[in-house]
Design a protein around this motif. Structure first.
Motif, short mmCIF file in Angstrom:
data_model
loop_
_atom_site.label_atom_id
_atom_site.label_comp_id
_atom_site.label_asym_id
_atom_site.label_seq_id
_atom_site.Cartn_x
_atom_site.Cartn_y
_atom_site.Cartn_z
N THR A 5 0.81 -1.22 0.00
CA THR A 5 0.00 0.00 0.00
C THR A 5 0.85 1.28 0.00
OG1 THR A 5 -0.13 -0.10 2.41
CG2 THR A 5 -1.96 -1.08 1.17
N SER A 6 2.16 1.13 0.03
CA SER A 6 3.04 2.29 0.02
C SER A 6 3.15 2.89 -1.37
CB SER A 6 4.44 1.89 0.49
OG SER A 6 5.38 2.92 0.26
N ARG A 7 3.29 4.19 -1.44
CA ARG A 7 3.48 4.84 -2.74
C ARG A 7 4.80 4.42 -3.38
NH1 ARG A 7 4.01 11.09 -1.28
NH2 ARG A 7 3.48 10.44 0.78
N TYR A 8 5.70 3.88 -2.60
CA TYR A 8 7.01 3.48 -3.11
C TYR A 8 7.09 1.99 -3.43
CZ TYR A 8 8.14 8.07 -1.37
OH TYR A 8 8.15 9.42 -1.14
N ASP A 52 -5.43 13.97 5.37
CA ASP A 52 -5.47 12.66 6.01
C ASP A 52 -6.89 12.29 6.44
OD1 ASP A 52 -5.28 14.69 7.98
OD2 ASP A 52 -4.43 13.28 9.43
N ASN A 53 -7.64 13.27 6.92
CA ASN A 53 -9.03 13.01 7.31
C ASN A 53 -9.92 12.73 6.10
OD1 ASN A 53 -8.44 13.32 10.03
ND2 ASN A 53 -8.99 15.47 10.05
N GLN A 57 -11.86 9.18 5.38
CA GLN A 57 -13.30 9.16 5.11
C GLN A 57 -13.63 8.36 3.85
OE1 GLN A 57 -15.02 13.09 4.70
NE2 GLN A 57 -16.83 12.30 3.67
N TYR A 58 -12.89 8.58 2.78
CA TYR A 58 -13.22 7.95 1.50
C TYR A 58 -12.51 6.62 1.26
CZ TYR A 58 -15.52 12.29 0.14
OH TYR A 58 -16.36 13.37 0.08
N LEU A 59 -11.26 6.50 1.71
CA LEU A 59 -10.48 5.30 1.41
C LEU A 59 -10.29 4.40 2.62
CD1 LEU A 59 -7.72 6.83 -0.91
CD2 LEU A 59 -9.98 5.94 -1.52
N GLY A 60 -10.69 4.90 3.81
CA GLY A 60 -10.59 4.08 5.01
C GLY A 60 -9.20 3.99 5.62
N ASP A 61 -8.26 4.79 5.13
CA ASP A 61 -6.88 4.74 5.64
C ASP A 61 -6.23 6.10 5.42
OD1 ASP A 61 -4.22 4.30 6.27
OD2 ASP A 61 -3.99 2.55 4.97
N GLU A 63 -3.28 7.04 5.75
CA GLU A 63 -1.95 6.96 5.16
C GLU A 63 -1.97 6.81 3.64
OE1 GLU A 63 0.40 4.05 7.19
OE2 GLU A 63 0.34 5.17 9.07
N GLN A 64 -3.15 6.68 3.08
CA GLN A 64 -3.27 6.57 1.63
C GLN A 64 -3.50 7.95 0.97
OE1 GLN A 64 -2.81 3.45 -0.07
NE2 GLN A 64 -1.95 3.29 1.99
N PHE A 65 -3.19 9.01 1.69
CA PHE A 65 -3.36 10.38 1.17
C PHE A 65 -2.67 10.57 -0.17
CE2 PHE A 65 0.62 10.45 3.41
CZ PHE A 65 1.43 11.22 2.59
#
Length: 96
Positions: A5-8, A52-53, A57-61, A63-65
């Motif tokens: 799930t990391s961008r990297y 982050d909020n 709200q939309y993705l449930g995580d 850290e997925q900003f």
């Protein structure tokens, strides 16, 4: 090296040999994707919003900003909520 799930997660590594002969492993530069995922929703930024909020709200995580940043072609997360009234595309996450 990085969780899926990391961008990297898909970023390649490279090696550099210093003048002293030491091997240094580093990540290659990550560019914004050329194609954007489909949009699941739009979010209109209001006073006090934080990326982050919004992502939680939309993705449930929260850290997925970075997925919302990518979908809106933003390099810096703070710019996503700097303009009240801005409409953000919220990406549909395919396959997880």
């Amino acid at each position: 090296m990085f969780p899926p799930t990391s961008r990297y997660a898909q970023t390649e590594t490279a090696q550099l040999t210093t003048a002293a002969g030491r091997q240094v492993v580093y990540l290659r530069r990550r560019f914004l994707p050329k194609t954007m995922p489909p949009t699941q929703a739009e979010h209109k930024v209001v006073e006090g919003d934080r990326i982050d909020n919004i992502t939680a709200q939309y993705l449930g995580d929260p850290e997925q900003f970075w997925r919302v940043c990518d979908a809106n072609r933003a390099m810096h997360p703070d710019e996503m909520t700097a303009e009240i009234g801005r409409t953000l595309d919220i990406p549909l996450i395919l396959g997880g």
